[in-house]
Design a protein around this motif. Structure first.
Motif, short mmCIF file in Angstrom:
data_model
loop_
_atom_site.label_atom_id
_atom_site.label_comp_id
_atom_site.label_asym_id
_atom_site.label_seq_id
_atom_site.Cartn_x
_atom_site.Cartn_y
_atom_site.Cartn_z
N TYR A 7 0.84 -1.20 0.00
CA TYR A 7 0.00 0.00 0.00
C TYR A 7 0.88 1.25 0.00
N GLN A 10 -1.43 7.77 0.46
CA GLN A 10 -2.09 8.74 -0.42
C GLN A 10 -2.24 10.10 0.26
N SER A 11 -2.62 10.07 1.55
CA SER A 11 -2.81 11.32 2.27
C SER A 11 -2.67 11.07 3.76
N ASN A 104 -10.77 -1.38 3.68
CA ASN A 104 -11.98 -1.27 2.88
C ASN A 104 -11.59 -1.42 1.42
N ASP A 106 -9.48 -1.75 -1.52
CA ASP A 106 -8.05 -1.54 -1.76
C ASP A 106 -7.48 -0.39 -0.95
N THR A 107 -8.23 0.08 0.04
CA THR A 107 -7.79 1.22 0.84
C THR A 107 -7.62 0.81 2.30
N ILE A 108 -6.48 1.21 2.87
CA ILE A 108 -6.25 0.99 4.29
C ILE A 108 -6.21 2.36 4.96
N THR A 109 -7.01 2.50 6.02
CA THR A 109 -7.00 3.74 6.80
C THR A 109 -6.44 3.40 8.17
N ILE A 122 -4.07 7.46 5.00
CA ILE A 122 -4.86 6.69 4.04
C ILE A 122 -3.93 6.19 2.94
N SER A 123 -3.91 4.86 2.75
CA SER A 123 -3.03 4.24 1.77
C SER A 123 -3.84 3.37 0.82
N LYS A 124 -3.39 3.33 -0.45
CA LYS A 124 -4.07 2.52 -1.46
C LYS A 124 -3.17 1.36 -1.90
N ARG A 125 -3.81 0.23 -2.19
CA ARG A 125 -3.09 -0.96 -2.67
C ARG A 125 -2.42 -0.64 -4.01
#
Length: 126
Positions: A7, A10-11, A104, A106-109, A122-125
């Motif tokens: 991941y 992203q922000s 959730n 492909d997104t991990i918070t 917030i990270s994306k796969r």
């Protein structure tokens, strides 16, 4: 649902005030705030290996859900913690800090809370 994957950050919200409260030196905070960290999670049943690479700094933690383990904090300090799995969330309390990692799609918070301060990543796969 498996957490396994890589991941990319992203922000993030409240990075600087949270890192100051943790006791990180200002130069490390300034270097770290704009780097897109990569988190790699390997899940094998209840066992997890988590590696977070931010620039040249690598944070590596391994744990089994429900069992006490030693975790390294962002400051390099090692503390005892127990991680619980609650639905699609990994929840840990360590040294006055609560960490909730929610998957959730492909997104991990990842939300870290210390007192009334909250830091959210917030990270994306990838």
């Amino acid at each position: 649902m498996s957490f396994t994957g890589k991941y990319e950050l992203q922000s993030q919200e409240n990075f600087e005030p949270f890192m100051k409260a943790l006791g990180l030196p200002d130069d490390q905070i300034q270097k770290g705030k704009d780097i897109k960290s990569i988190s790699e999670i390997v899940q094998d049943g209840k066992k997890f290996k988590v590696t977070v690479t931010t620039g040249s700094k690598v944070l590596h933690n391994e744990f089994t859900v429900g069992e006490e383990c030693e975790m390294e904090l962002l400051t390099g300090e090692k503390v005892k913690a127990v991680v619980q799995l609650e639905g699609n969330k990994l929840v840990a309390t360590l040294k006055g800090l609560t960490s909730v990692t929610e998957l959730n799609g492909d997104t991990i918070t990842n939300t870290l809370t210390m007192g009334d301060l909250t830091y959210k990543r917030i990270s994306k796969r990838i």
